[in-house]
Scaffold this motif. Structure first.
Motif, mmCIF file in Angstrom:
data_model
loop_
_atom_site.group_PDB
_atom_site.id
_atom_site.type_symbol
_atom_site.label_atom_id
_atom_site.label_comp_id
_atom_site.label_asym_id
_atom_site.label_seq_id
_atom_site.Cartn_x
_atom_site.Cartn_y
_atom_site.Cartn_z
ATOM 1 N N SER A 159 0.853 -1.186 0.000
ATOM 2 C CA SER A 159 0.000 0.000 0.000
ATOM 3 C C SER A 159 0.888 1.235 0.000
ATOM 4 O O SER A 159 1.534 1.539 1.003
ATOM 5 C CB SER A 159 -0.923 0.009 1.223
ATOM 6 N N LYS A 161 0.085 4.323 -0.013
ATOM 7 C CA LYS A 161 -0.384 5.334 0.932
ATOM 8 C C LYS A 161 0.044 4.992 2.356
ATOM 9 O O LYS A 161 0.546 5.843 3.092
ATOM 10 C CB LYS A 161 -1.904 5.465 0.843
ATOM 11 N N TYR A 164 3.779 5.402 2.824
ATOM 12 C CA TYR A 164 4.176 6.813 2.897
ATOM 13 C C TYR A 164 3.909 7.376 4.292
ATOM 14 O O TYR A 164 4.753 8.076 4.865
ATOM 15 C CB TYR A 164 3.418 7.615 1.850
ATOM 16 N N TRP A 205 -1.045 15.880 3.138
ATOM 17 C CA TRP A 205 -1.199 14.667 2.326
ATOM 18 C C TRP A 205 -2.508 13.948 2.669
ATOM 19 O O TRP A 205 -3.218 13.478 1.781
ATOM 20 C CB TRP A 205 -0.008 13.745 2.569
ATOM 21 N N LEU A 206 -2.862 13.908 3.955
ATOM 22 C CA LEU A 206 -4.099 13.260 4.359
ATOM 23 C C LEU A 206 -5.313 13.998 3.800
ATOM 24 O O LEU A 206 -6.308 13.371 3.402
ATOM 25 C CB LEU A 206 -4.184 13.194 5.894
ATOM 26 N N THR A 209 -5.684 13.082 0.137
ATOM 27 C CA THR A 209 -6.087 11.699 -0.132
ATOM 28 C C THR A 209 -7.409 11.337 0.514
ATOM 29 O O THR A 209 -7.893 10.216 0.329
ATOM 30 C CB THR A 209 -5.006 10.722 0.367
#
Length: 221
Positions: A159, A161, A164, A205-206, A209
């Protein structure tokens, strides 16, 4: 010291005293513990007053087993609740026993408190945060755990995501290792310089996404 710092039960201490030639019944030792508890209560009250005056309080709870407790089998779990607050050079740590982990314990431990609490993901804090308008902070260990679970669920597919997020949180962990033993002022400076950009990057980033939920259409329209 033997009872509370070393965790040595009174019945074992009785055997030790017997071996040294001093007869001290367990009931006598227990009465001493009760007397000490009464004598130290004013100090505990004063420490609690100072703790509740702090802008931030850490709370956690851990299971303990009580062998002889009214209305509960010996195999059941009770809980020791811990509160910690104050600057590093004047820290306050208080321990409170409760027979359960219910949401009734936090209000008892935070009477009329209006500050910030640092806790884990336990839902028992939700009600007190709502009724007393507390600001609730979470820990990185619990935030990281969900991404690690996503990594494991992805298996061989991996994954990107989750990887990261774990990588960014790992940078915060690494920084904290380098700050071990550093004084509070320097630790704050280093966190602002090095940790804040990582946290800001993670939050941005959250947000990018986060799944976009379409607005709901009113019924009948």
């Amino acid at each position: 010291m033997s009872k509370y710092a070393d965790g040595l039960p009174l019945y074992r201490q009785q055997v030790i005293f017997d071996r040294l030639g001093q007869a001290l019944p367990q009931a006598t030792l227990a009465n001493w513990m009760l007397a000490c508890g009464e004598l130290i209560q004013p100090l505990i009250n004063l420490l609690q007053d100072h703790l509740l005056a702090e802008p931030l309080i850490h709370l956690d709870e851990t299971p303990v087993q009580v062998l002889n407790e009214a209305g509960k089998p010996a195999a059941s779990q009770s809980y020791m609740w811990v509160r910690a607050a104050g600057p590093p050079d004047r820290s306050i740590v208080l321990f409170d026993y409760d027979p359960s982990r219910s949401q009734q314990a936090p209000p008892r431990l935070l009477p009329d408190y209006r500050g910030v609490i640092m806790v884990d993901g336990y839902e028992g804090y939700t009600q007190v945060c709502h009724t007393q308008a507390l600001t609730r902070l979470g820990c990185w260990a619990h935030a990281r755990r969900r991404f690690v679970e996503a990594q494991r669920a992805a298996g061989k597919h991996k994954s990107a995501k989750a990887d990261y997020a774990v990588k960014l949180i790992g940078k915060l962990y690494q920084l904290e290792k380098t700050l071990a033993g550093v004084n509070a002022d320097e630790r704050h400076r280093q966190r602002q310089q090095h940790a804040r950009p990582v946290v800001d990057k993670l939050h941005a980033w959250l947000e990018q996404t986060r799944p976009q939920v379409p607005p709901q259409t009113a019924l009948g329209k």
